[in-house]
Design an enzyme around this catalytic site. Sequence first.
Site, mmCIF file in Angstrom:
data_model
loop_
_atom_site.group_PDB
_atom_site.id
_atom_site.type_symbol
_atom_site.label_atom_id
_atom_site.label_comp_id
_atom_site.label_asym_id
_atom_site.label_seq_id
_atom_site.Cartn_x
_atom_site.Cartn_y
_atom_site.Cartn_z
ATOM 1 N N LYS A 46 30.212 -32.219 50.830
ATOM 2 C CA LYS A 46 29.528 -31.025 51.564
ATOM 3 C C LYS A 46 28.463 -31.462 52.677
ATOM 4 O O LYS A 46 28.158 -30.749 53.449
ATOM 5 C CB LYS A 46 28.891 -30.554 50.241
ATOM 6 C CG LYS A 46 29.702 -29.834 49.364
ATOM 7 C CD LYS A 46 28.980 -29.242 48.149
ATOM 8 C CE LYS A 46 30.110 -28.653 47.189
ATOM 9 N NZ LYS A 46 29.191 -27.916 45.978
ATOM 10 N N ASP A 98 26.280 -22.222 47.291
ATOM 11 C CA ASP A 98 26.081 -22.722 46.023
ATOM 12 C C ASP A 98 24.602 -22.111 45.431
ATOM 13 O O ASP A 98 24.723 -22.115 44.214
ATOM 14 C CB ASP A 98 26.161 -24.310 46.125
ATOM 15 C CG ASP A 98 27.585 -24.893 46.275
ATOM 16 O OD1 ASP A 98 28.376 -24.177 45.548
ATOM 17 O OD2 ASP A 98 27.613 -25.948 46.573
HETATM 18 P P1 NDP Z 1 27.751 -35.615 45.348
HETATM 19 O O1 NDP Z 1 29.036 -36.693 45.581
HETATM 20 O O2 NDP Z 1 27.308 -35.408 46.694
HETATM 21 O O3 NDP Z 1 26.737 -36.317 44.583
HETATM 22 C C1 NDP Z 1 26.779 -36.799 43.231
HETATM 23 C C2 NDP Z 1 25.587 -37.207 42.620
HETATM 24 O O4 NDP Z 1 26.005 -37.703 41.342
HETATM 25 C C3 NDP Z 1 24.755 -38.387 43.218
HETATM 26 O O5 NDP Z 1 23.446 -38.413 42.919
HETATM 27 C C4 NDP Z 1 25.344 -39.776 42.203
HETATM 28 O O6 NDP Z 1 24.251 -40.781 42.316
HETATM 29 C C5 NDP Z 1 25.292 -38.985 41.107
HETATM 30 N N1 NDP Z 1 26.235 -39.453 40.211
HETATM 31 C C6 NDP Z 1 27.584 -39.790 40.282
HETATM 32 N N2 NDP Z 1 28.239 -40.333 39.291
HETATM 33 C C7 NDP Z 1 27.265 -40.610 38.306
HETATM 34 C C8 NDP Z 1 27.041 -41.252 37.088
HETATM 35 N N3 NDP Z 1 28.012 -41.626 36.417
HETATM 36 N N4 NDP Z 1 25.653 -41.267 36.420
HETATM 37 C C9 NDP Z 1 24.728 -40.787 37.059
HETATM 38 N N5 NDP Z 1 24.673 -40.214 38.295
HETATM 39 C C10 NDP Z 1 25.887 -40.251 39.125
HETATM 40 O O7 NDP Z 1 28.327 -34.256 44.595
HETATM 41 P P2 NDP Z 1 27.984 -32.820 44.744
HETATM 42 O O8 NDP Z 1 26.665 -32.686 44.702
HETATM 43 O O9 NDP Z 1 29.016 -32.139 45.671
HETATM 44 O O10 NDP Z 1 28.475 -32.199 43.382
HETATM 45 C C11 NDP Z 1 27.987 -32.506 42.068
HETATM 46 C C12 NDP Z 1 28.688 -31.975 40.887
HETATM 47 O O11 NDP Z 1 28.348 -30.499 40.983
HETATM 48 C C13 NDP Z 1 30.269 -32.217 40.715
HETATM 49 O O12 NDP Z 1 30.471 -32.353 39.759
HETATM 50 C C14 NDP Z 1 30.847 -30.639 41.302
HETATM 51 O O13 NDP Z 1 31.868 -30.359 40.610
HETATM 52 C C15 NDP Z 1 29.770 -29.750 40.824
HETATM 53 N N6 NDP Z 1 29.432 -28.540 41.331
HETATM 54 C C16 NDP Z 1 29.918 -27.276 40.708
HETATM 55 C C17 NDP Z 1 29.665 -26.069 41.420
HETATM 56 C C18 NDP Z 1 30.082 -24.817 40.568
HETATM 57 O O14 NDP Z 1 30.269 -23.800 41.167
HETATM 58 N N7 NDP Z 1 29.922 -24.993 39.334
HETATM 59 C C19 NDP Z 1 29.302 -25.843 42.756
HETATM 60 C C20 NDP Z 1 29.037 -27.129 43.444
HETATM 61 C C21 NDP Z 1 29.240 -28.242 42.752
HETATM 62 P P3 NDP Z 1 24.297 -41.841 43.405
HETATM 63 O O15 NDP Z 1 23.424 -41.316 44.583
HETATM 64 O O16 NDP Z 1 23.577 -42.897 42.628
HETATM 65 O O17 NDP Z 1 25.888 -42.435 43.825
#
Ligand code: NDP
Length: 263
Positions: free
Chosen positions: A63, A99
């Site tokens: 994104k 979103d």
């Molecule tokens: P990003 O990749 O931009 O961000 C992911 C975040 O999750 C980061 O802060 C990362 O931390 C953290 N993270 C990843 N794995 C772990 C873990 N095992 N433990 C703790 N923290 C973790 O993703 P998005 O923001 O684009 O999307 C996030 C989620 O939201 C996804 O699952 C997506 O499917 C969902 N979503 C759902 C929508 C809906 O319509 N329902 C719309 C938009 C998103 P770090 O910085 O440390 O790597």
Amino acid sequence: MKLFAIFGDPVAHSRSPLMHNHVFKSLEYKACYTRIHLTDGSKLKETFFALGLSGANVTVPHKEAAFNACDEIRGFAKTVGVVNTLINENGRLIGYNTDADGFMYAIEPFKNVKTILVLGAGGTAKALANRFKNDGIKVTVMNRSAGRLEAFHTQGFKTITWETVELKSYDLIVNTTSAGLDDDKLPAPEKILTPLLKQARYAADAIYGKVTPFLALCNDLGLTSKDGADMLLGQGVLANNYFTNDQFSLETIKKPMQESFLF
Ligand code: NDP
């Protein structure tokens, strides 16, 4: 026939093709929506135009790359630097964020929410945290690593890591991490989450279509919670409205999109 797609990695779980195709079919709009597994976010723009797309959605983890790929950003996406909806306007890539409003639609049943703890610091967290702030809600952002919290800190949000977390009560705790999407992980260690959830009034997960370990923990604690399905619906209706160039009302789009959730 117009072609639309969702870009993501992973993307197999996405219900967006089902939702948008059902709306197009129901409203007799000549378009088709597919999914593209894109591993390299820097290839987003060239892939979009190579495929001749009229528009697209963008999901995890592209994104922010989508924001950088756009020729023009409109609306709320400008404030947050995160784009989940792309439109091809005469060969120019226009970016929007649906979103955040989608999530506000989802939490309408949660009353009197004045403080929110956001778990995660990715694209979705950025969009939601800023949207909450615009509504005068006090927002704290917790992430496992400190790096991505910098931007939130600069914007004036309270930021914490697993090491600096304090026990506080929040009206709502939102999981925006991808923990639980493709694995069985919690967004933070259970010993941190359980006391926080015990003091919260509501919880929500952005992930949909499954009971994530986070939602399972909320259920065990008897907390009122919901998954990301309504957020998906809310953002999808707004995105479809852009795809169909405002030809149909939001209510007209919402009905068939909601129907597609029963498939
Ligand atoms: P990003 O990749 O931009 O961000 C992911 C975040 O999750 C980061 O802060 C990362 O931390 C953290 N993270 C990843 N794995 C772990 C873990 N095992 N433990 C703790 N923290 C973790 O993703 P998005 O923001 O684009 O999307 C996030 C989620 O939201 C996804 O699952 C997506 O499917 C969902 N979503 C759902 C929508 C809906 O319509 N329902 C719309 C938009 C998103 P770090 O910085 O440390 O790597």
